[in-house]
Write a protein that holds these residues in place. Structure first.
Motif, PDB file in Angstrom:
ATOM      1  N   UNK A  95       0.837  -1.206   0.000  1.00 53.73           N
ATOM      2  CA  UNK A  95       0.000   0.000   0.000  1.00 53.73           C
ATOM      3  C   UNK A  95       0.871   1.254   0.000  1.00 53.73           C
ATOM      4  N   UNK A  96       0.277   2.375  -0.362  1.00 53.58           N
ATOM      5  CA  UNK A  96       1.001   3.644  -0.420  1.00 53.58           C
ATOM      6  C   UNK A  96       1.398   4.096   0.990  1.00 53.58           C
ATOM      7  N   UNK A  97       2.695   4.265   1.252  1.00 53.21           N
ATOM      8  CA  UNK A  97       3.141   4.613   2.601  1.00 53.21           C
ATOM      9  C   UNK A  97       2.570   5.932   3.107  1.00 53.21           C
ATOM     10  N   UNK A  98       2.545   6.966   2.260  1.00 51.57           N
ATOM     11  CA  UNK A  98       2.052   8.271   2.696  1.00 51.57           C
ATOM     12  C   UNK A  98       0.584   8.203   3.130  1.00 51.57           C
ATOM     13  N   UNK A  99      -0.224   7.529   2.320  1.00 55.07           N
ATOM     14  CA  UNK A  99      -1.648   7.408   2.643  1.00 55.07           C
ATOM     15  C   UNK A  99      -1.857   6.649   3.942  1.00 55.07           C
ATOM     16  N   UNK A 100      -1.155   5.529   4.100  1.00 49.62           N
ATOM     17  CA  UNK A 100      -1.318   4.704   5.300  1.00 49.62           C
ATOM     18  C   UNK A 100      -0.756   5.398   6.533  1.00 49.62           C
ATOM     19  N   UNK A 101       0.342   6.134   6.354  1.00 49.20           N
ATOM     20  CA  UNK A 101       0.920   6.857   7.489  1.00 49.20           C
ATOM     21  C   UNK A 101      -0.016   7.953   7.964  1.00 49.20           C
ATOM     22  N   UNK A 102      -0.673   8.622   7.018  1.00 47.95           N
ATOM     23  CA  UNK A 102      -1.623   9.673   7.397  1.00 47.95           C
ATOM     24  C   UNK A 102      -2.803   9.070   8.166  1.00 47.95           C
ATOM     25  N   UNK A 103      -3.295   7.930   7.691  1.00 49.93           N
ATOM     26  CA  UNK A 103      -4.412   7.278   8.370  1.00 49.93           C
ATOM     27  C   UNK A 103      -4.019   6.852   9.786  1.00 49.93           C
ATOM     28  N   UNK A 104      -2.840   6.260   9.933  1.00 47.49           N
ATOM     29  CA  UNK A 104      -2.385   5.829  11.255  1.00 47.49           C
ATOM     30  C   UNK A 104      -2.145   7.021  12.172  1.00 47.49           C
ATOM     31  N   UNK A 105      -1.599   8.101  11.636  1.00 49.05           N
ATOM     32  CA  UNK A 105      -1.345   9.298  12.437  1.00 49.05           C
ATOM     33  C   UNK A 105      -2.647   9.887  12.968  1.00 49.05           C
ATOM     34  N   UNK A 106      -3.685   9.875  12.153  1.00 47.09           N
ATOM     35  CA  UNK A 106      -4.984  10.386  12.598  1.00 47.09           C
ATOM     36  C   UNK A 106      -5.534   9.553  13.744  1.00 47.09           C
ATOM     37  N   UNK A 107      -5.360   8.240  13.660  1.00 46.16           N
ATOM     38  CA  UNK A 107      -5.828   7.374  14.742  1.00 46.16           C
ATOM     39  C   UNK A 107      -5.032   7.610  16.025  1.00 46.16           C
ATOM     40  N   UNK A 108      -3.736   7.826  15.889  1.00 45.63           N
ATOM     41  CA  UNK A 108      -2.911   8.130  17.063  1.00 45.63           C
ATOM     42  C   UNK A 108      -3.365   9.437  17.694  1.00 45.63           C
ATOM     43  N   UNK A 109      -3.618  10.445  16.882  1.00 44.80           N
ATOM     44  CA  UNK A 109      -4.077  11.735  17.388  1.00 44.80           C
ATOM     45  C   UNK A 109      -5.380  11.580  18.157  1.00 44.80           C
ATOM     46  N   UNK A 110      -6.295  10.798  17.637  1.00 48.14           N
ATOM     47  CA  UNK A 110      -7.569  10.571  18.313  1.00 48.14           C
ATOM     48  C   UNK A 110      -7.355   9.877  19.655  1.00 48.14           C
ATOM     49  N   UNK A 111      -6.465   8.900  19.691  1.00 47.35           N
ATOM     50  CA  UNK A 111      -6.228   8.162  20.941  1.00 47.35           C
ATOM     51  C   UNK A 111      -5.557   9.043  21.991  1.00 47.35           C
ATOM     52  N   UNK A 112      -4.765  10.021  21.553  1.00 48.09           N
ATOM     53  CA  UNK A 112      -4.036  10.878  22.483  1.00 48.09           C
ATOM     54  C   UNK A 112      -4.812  12.119  22.897  1.00 48.09           C
ATOM     55  N   UNK A 113      -5.998  12.292  22.345  1.00 45.36           N
ATOM     56  CA  UNK A 113      -6.795  13.475  22.690  1.00 45.36           C
ATOM     57  C   UNK A 113      -7.186  13.425  24.156  1.00 45.36           C
ATOM     58  N   UNK A 114      -7.144  14.568  24.846  1.00 44.60           N
ATOM     59  CA  UNK A 114      -7.532  14.590  26.275  1.00 44.60           C
ATOM     60  C   UNK A 114      -8.953  14.094  26.458  1.00 44.60           C
ATOM     61  N   UNK A 115      -9.163  13.351  27.508  1.00 46.98           N
ATOM     62  CA  UNK A 115     -10.508  12.862  27.805  1.00 46.98           C
ATOM     63  C   UNK A 115     -11.405  14.016  28.260  1.00 46.98           C
ATOM     64  N   UNK A 116     -12.618  14.042  27.749  1.00 48.04           N
ATOM     65  CA  UNK A 116     -13.558  15.084  28.140  1.00 48.04           C
ATOM     66  C   UNK A 116     -14.303  14.721  29.416  1.00 48.04           C
ATOM     67  N   UNK A 117     -14.064  13.463  29.862  1.00 45.81           N
ATOM     68  CA  UNK A 117     -14.767  13.050  31.079  1.00 45.81           C
ATOM     69  C   UNK A 117     -14.041  13.480  32.307  1.00 45.81           C
TER      70      UNK A 117
END
Length: 418
Positions: free
Chosen positions: A396-418
């Motif tokens: 698969x295209x590295x740039x595309x997959x890296x962007x997708x994985x980076x977005x998931x990491x960002x979501x997981x690292x977002x501060x909890x609103x609870x």
């Protein structure tokens, strides 16, 4: 036994002689230390205790050994407890410190570490996870990291007279080793700890922080270069692209006798030799090569830090124990006894006589840890880096997959609103 129990025990002069009273009437009190199972041998603890109590005649040491399973919840519970009810010193995994810093339950040891403890020469992979901002809460104790374990006989058969010193040499040598039915290297497709080192070597990060917010950064040019090197190296063996190094366990694959190299901690050779005793005397170690000669590659550093809970009723005694355990004398002794990397680069020569540990120490000088945020556990719980690696290795295209994985990491690292 805590001080209040000693006070009850010694309520009468009749009992005082058996209750830890020192000459002159002063009271010997207990400093309780939680250590993890397997971190130090009983012989080491006995020798340390005898030496420490001889020099601190007002302290009695008590070590309580803990299991890794469930330890995070157990530590959180004891940190929330009342003063004097829990341990005075706790061993924690280096990447766990950030979880305990939250809530202000650890003692700030910045002044002690700057003044007396040789902070400038600590291994970065232990020191950095122990920090929060400019404050030091976790004090480096010992480290371990991956090296290259190799078959000396297969290197000789391929005409390779010494281990590679650069990544380019490593690729060339590994290609030579692909002969006679042998794999030049066995590298599973989802070994993200090894990938992390290549990313760091290129100047990239798994995630980065700006103004208190974290975001995944696998799609930066530097991180993509690290993934490209991983792809080229992994292609020189037959490691599965859709599994990590434990599926199947790479010790068993290496023991089968057709693999020239693996990337692992030196202690894995014990399992290899148990499965194939004929390899005894044929295994060697070298640091993961870096981009240039003279500088080993970056590696993920595992290990432990020591922390002092704020609810200790004996901060001075706790600090004295930390100072002794992490000081040159006993840290060197621990490294030699347990085959660890000492906590300072200046102590690396203490393990020169052990080939595998010496290789670890060379790499540990450039070691790193995972991003220093308590939310990183959420990333590893459903690790997008592994999926990213498998997709890229599958074409698969590295740039595309890296962007997708980076977005998931960002979501997981977002501060909890609870």
């Amino acid at each position: 036994m805590r001080r209040r129990l000693l006070a009850l025990c010694c309520a009468s002069a009749f009992l005082a002689a058996g209750c830890g009273m020192l000459p002159g009437g002063s009271e010997r009190h207990t400093v309780t230390v939680w250590l993890m199972k397997g971190s130090a041998s009983q012989d080491f603890l006995d020798r340390f205790t005898e030496d420490f109590e001889r020099g601190h005649q007002d302290i009695r040491l008590e070590f309580r050994i803990q299991e890794w399973t469930g330890i995070v919840d157990k530590v959180h519970k004891t940190l929330r407890a009342g003063s004097g009810t829990g341990p005075d010193v706790i061993e924690v995994g280096n990447t766990q410190v950030s979880q305990y810093v939250e809530g202000g339950k650890l003692t700030d040891l910045t002044l002690e570490s700057m003044r007396d403890w040789g902070k400038r020469t600590w291994l970065p992979g232990l020191a950095e996870p122990g920090q929060s901002g400019s404050r030091q809460f976790g004090i480096p104790w010992y480290a371990a990291n991956r090296v290259v374990i190799y078959r000396k006989d297969l290197f000789e058969q391929a005409g390779i007279n010494r281990p590679p010193r650069t990544r380019d040499e490593w690729l060339a040598d590994t290609e030579k080793l692909n002969s006679g039915g042998n794999q030049g290297i066995y590298l599973a497709g989802q070994d993200w700890y090894t990938l992390s080192g290549f990313i760091w070597d290129e100047g990239g990060e798994l995630a980065d922080e700006t103004d208190g917010l974290w975001q995944g950064t696998l799609d930066t040019p530097a991180a993509l270069r690290g993934m490209d090197f991983y792809r080229r190296l992994q292609a020189l063996g037959a490691g599965p692209v859709g599994a990590d190094e434990e599926h199947p366990p790479q010790a068993g694959v290496f023991a089968d006798g057709k693999v020239a190299q693996i990337v692992a901690v030196p202690g894995l050779t014990q399992s290899v030799l148990q499965q194939n005793p004929e390899l005894k005397g044929k295994l060697g170690y070298f640091p993961v090569p870096g981009r240039t000669t003279g500088r080993p590659g970056s590696v993920f550093t595992g290990g432990s830090d020591l922390v002092v809970p704020q609810n200790t009723d004996d901060p001075d005694g706790a600090v004295a124990v930390v100072a002794a355990l992490t000081g040159a004398k006993w840290n060197t002794e621990l490294a030699r006894t347990m085959n660890y990397v000492p906590n300072k680069t200046t102590l690396a020569s203490a393990v020169d006589g052990a080939e595998g540990v010496a290789a670890m120490a060379a790499g540990a000088a450039h070691g790193r840890a995972t991003p220093n945020t308590p939310q990183w556990t959420a990333v590893e719980a459903d690790n997008p880096i592994k999926e990213y690696m498998t997709r890229v290795l599958g074409g698969a295209d590295p740039q595309t997959e890296a962007r997708r994985a980076s977005e998931r990491i960002t979501e997981a690292l977002a501060p909890s609103l609870g």
